[in-house]
Design a protein around this motif. Sequence first.
Motif, mmCIF file in Angstrom:
data_model
loop_
_atom_site.group_PDB
_atom_site.id
_atom_site.type_symbol
_atom_site.label_atom_id
_atom_site.label_comp_id
_atom_site.label_asym_id
_atom_site.label_seq_id
_atom_site.Cartn_x
_atom_site.Cartn_y
_atom_site.Cartn_z
ATOM 1 N N CYS A 1 0.915 -1.155 -0.196
ATOM 2 C CA CYS A 1 -0.151 -0.007 -0.089
ATOM 3 C C CYS A 1 0.951 1.288 -0.049
ATOM 4 O O CYS A 1 1.668 1.433 0.846
ATOM 5 C CB CYS A 1 -0.967 0.046 1.204
ATOM 6 S SG CYS A 1 -2.070 -1.184 1.056
ATOM 7 N N LEU A 2 0.570 2.215 -0.912
ATOM 8 C CA LEU A 2 1.563 3.455 -0.915
ATOM 9 C C LEU A 2 0.471 4.392 -0.413
ATOM 10 O O LEU A 2 -0.378 4.944 -0.870
ATOM 11 C CB LEU A 2 1.557 3.753 -2.422
ATOM 12 C CG LEU A 2 2.630 2.705 -3.181
ATOM 13 C CD1 LEU A 2 2.674 3.198 -4.655
ATOM 14 C CD2 LEU A 2 3.691 2.504 -2.287
ATOM 15 N N GLY A 3 0.754 4.866 0.911
ATOM 16 C CA GLY A 3 0.250 6.031 1.451
ATOM 17 C C GLY A 3 -0.793 5.173 2.677
ATOM 18 O O GLY A 3 -1.295 3.939 2.766
ATOM 19 N N ALA A 4 -1.241 6.286 3.569
ATOM 20 C CA ALA A 4 -2.040 5.917 4.644
ATOM 21 C C ALA A 4 -3.504 5.656 4.345
ATOM 22 O O ALA A 4 -3.988 4.587 4.935
ATOM 23 C CB ALA A 4 -1.907 7.148 5.415
ATOM 24 N N THR A 5 -3.868 6.287 3.265
ATOM 25 C CA THR A 5 -5.312 6.075 2.972
ATOM 26 C C THR A 5 -5.416 4.627 2.120
ATOM 27 O O THR A 5 -6.503 3.868 2.718
ATOM 28 C CB THR A 5 -5.690 7.266 1.621
ATOM 29 O OG1 THR A 5 -5.733 8.285 2.447
ATOM 30 C CG2 THR A 5 -7.133 6.762 1.390
ATOM 31 N N ALA A 6 -4.510 4.118 1.500
ATOM 32 C CA ALA A 6 -4.658 2.782 1.075
ATOM 33 C C ALA A 6 -4.307 1.771 2.165
ATOM 34 O O ALA A 6 -4.919 0.779 2.305
ATOM 35 C CB ALA A 6 -3.426 2.588 0.089
ATOM 36 N N GLN B 1 -5.190 2.163 5.465
ATOM 37 C CA GLN B 1 -6.221 2.171 6.226
ATOM 38 C C GLN B 1 -7.462 1.662 5.569
ATOM 39 O O GLN B 1 -8.339 1.176 6.360
ATOM 40 C CB GLN B 1 -6.651 3.675 6.528
ATOM 41 C CG GLN B 1 -5.660 4.240 7.564
ATOM 42 C CD GLN B 1 -5.875 5.659 7.723
ATOM 43 O OE1 GLN B 1 -6.532 6.510 7.058
ATOM 44 N NE2 GLN B 1 -4.890 6.406 8.799
ATOM 45 N N ALA B 2 -7.463 1.453 4.221
ATOM 46 C CA ALA B 2 -8.579 0.791 3.711
ATOM 47 C C ALA B 2 -8.448 -0.784 4.087
ATOM 48 O O ALA B 2 -9.542 -1.452 4.008
ATOM 49 C CB ALA B 2 -8.441 0.948 2.038
ATOM 50 N N PHE B 3 -7.338 -1.168 4.293
ATOM 51 C CA PHE B 3 -7.269 -2.581 4.598
ATOM 52 C C PHE B 3 -7.297 -2.960 6.117
ATOM 53 O O PHE B 3 -7.811 -3.705 6.539
ATOM 54 C CB PHE B 3 -5.472 -3.091 4.024
ATOM 55 C CG PHE B 3 -5.773 -3.514 2.595
ATOM 56 C CD1 PHE B 3 -6.021 -4.883 2.343
ATOM 57 C CD2 PHE B 3 -5.270 -2.631 1.863
ATOM 58 C CE1 PHE B 3 -5.937 -5.175 0.802
ATOM 59 C CE2 PHE B 3 -5.235 -3.143 0.313
ATOM 60 C CZ PHE B 3 -5.682 -4.346 -0.144
ATOM 61 N N LEU B 4 -6.586 -1.994 6.952
ATOM 62 C CA LEU B 4 -6.260 -2.240 8.327
ATOM 63 C C LEU B 4 -7.037 -1.367 9.025
ATOM 64 O O LEU B 4 -7.095 -1.448 10.386
ATOM 65 C CB LEU B 4 -4.934 -2.178 8.477
ATOM 66 C CG LEU B 4 -3.991 -3.259 7.966
ATOM 67 C CD1 LEU B 4 -2.230 -3.176 8.537
ATOM 68 C CD2 LEU B 4 -4.449 -4.797 8.160
ATOM 69 N N GLY B 5 -7.887 -0.822 8.510
ATOM 70 C CA GLY B 5 -8.565 0.224 9.469
ATOM 71 C C GLY B 5 -8.214 1.818 9.736
ATOM 72 O O GLY B 5 -7.130 1.969 9.371
ATOM 73 N N PRO B 6 -8.870 2.613 10.194
ATOM 74 C CA PRO B 6 -8.495 4.009 10.577
ATOM 75 C C PRO B 6 -7.640 4.111 11.483
ATOM 76 O O PRO B 6 -7.026 5.149 11.624
ATOM 77 C CB PRO B 6 -9.640 4.640 10.720
ATOM 78 C CG PRO B 6 -10.717 3.647 11.310
ATOM 79 C CD PRO B 6 -10.337 2.432 10.525
ATOM 80 N N GLY B 7 -7.192 3.106 12.114
ATOM 81 C CA GLY B 7 -6.278 3.326 13.417
ATOM 82 C C GLY B 7 -4.761 3.018 12.729
ATOM 83 O O GLY B 7 -4.009 3.153 13.463
ATOM 84 N N PHE B 8 -4.551 2.688 11.571
ATOM 85 C CA PHE B 8 -3.349 2.489 10.961
ATOM 86 C C PHE B 8 -2.578 3.866 10.901
ATOM 87 O O PHE B 8 -2.984 4.748 10.374
ATOM 88 C CB PHE B 8 -3.170 1.840 9.465
ATOM 89 C CG PHE B 8 -2.174 1.527 9.112
ATOM 90 C CD1 PHE B 8 -1.294 0.478 9.405
ATOM 91 C CD2 PHE B 8 -1.219 2.449 8.116
ATOM 92 C CE1 PHE B 8 0.038 0.263 8.822
ATOM 93 C CE2 PHE B 8 -0.198 2.156 7.740
ATOM 94 C CZ PHE B 8 0.601 1.034 8.263
ATOM 95 N N ARG B 9 -1.316 3.887 11.283
ATOM 96 C CA ARG B 9 -0.503 5.235 11.307
ATOM 97 C C ARG B 9 0.643 4.857 10.357
ATOM 98 O O ARG B 9 1.663 4.007 10.814
ATOM 99 C CB ARG B 9 -0.072 5.665 12.526
ATOM 100 C CG ARG B 9 -1.368 6.094 13.260
ATOM 101 C CD ARG B 9 -1.748 7.520 12.785
ATOM 102 N NE ARG B 9 -3.105 7.935 13.398
ATOM 103 C CZ ARG B 9 -4.412 7.579 13.197
ATOM 104 N NH1 ARG B 9 -4.598 6.884 11.860
ATOM 105 N NH2 ARG B 9 -5.462 7.872 13.651
ATOM 106 N N ILE B 10 0.986 5.402 9.361
ATOM 107 C CA ILE B 10 1.894 5.275 8.507
ATOM 108 C C ILE B 10 3.259 5.258 9.116
ATOM 109 O O ILE B 10 4.377 4.897 8.908
ATOM 110 C CB ILE B 10 1.906 6.014 7.081
ATOM 111 C CG1 ILE B 10 2.565 5.469 5.846
ATOM 112 C CG2 ILE B 10 2.106 7.461 7.288
ATOM 113 C CD1 ILE B 10 2.053 4.198 5.068
ATOM 114 N N ASN B 11 3.357 6.234 9.915
ATOM 115 C CA ASN B 11 4.693 6.736 10.477
ATOM 116 C C ASN B 11 5.140 5.739 11.384
ATOM 117 O O ASN B 11 6.059 5.830 11.947
ATOM 118 C CB ASN B 11 4.529 8.280 11.044
ATOM 119 C CG ASN B 11 4.555 9.238 10.034
ATOM 120 O OD1 ASN B 11 5.154 9.140 9.103
ATOM 121 N ND2 ASN B 11 3.878 10.580 10.449
ATOM 122 N N LEU B 12 4.197 5.116 12.195
ATOM 123 C CA LEU B 12 4.435 4.044 12.956
ATOM 124 C C LEU B 12 4.518 2.754 12.606
ATOM 125 O O LEU B 12 5.460 1.904 13.170
ATOM 126 C CB LEU B 12 3.261 4.142 14.170
ATOM 127 C CG LEU B 12 3.086 5.431 15.018
ATOM 128 C CD1 LEU B 12 1.991 5.168 15.719
ATOM 129 C CD2 LEU B 12 4.429 5.806 15.702
#
Length: 76
Positions: free
Chosen positions: A4-9, A11-22
């Motif tokens: 997945c490229l980017g937080a939006t992609a 979060q579509a898989f893992l939900g809104p709690g996913f944080r790209i920086n973490l």
Amino acid sequence: MILCLGATAAQAFLGPGFRINLSRGQIFETPWAKAWMATFHPSALLRMPDERARAQARIHFEEDLRRAADTLRTLG
């Protein structure tokens, strides 16, 4: 492998709690594929106003792509 490229992609898989920086660059197991990973979206790198932060993010992005390629090789 799903990359997945980017937080939006991501979060579509893992939900809104996913944080790209973490969690970017980490390999996860999922029901959709043998491996799953998220990293920065390339356009996000281009939009970063701070040159130092942009350079650091690009280093992480390139490391993540290498890790994805290595993972694909091992999955065969």
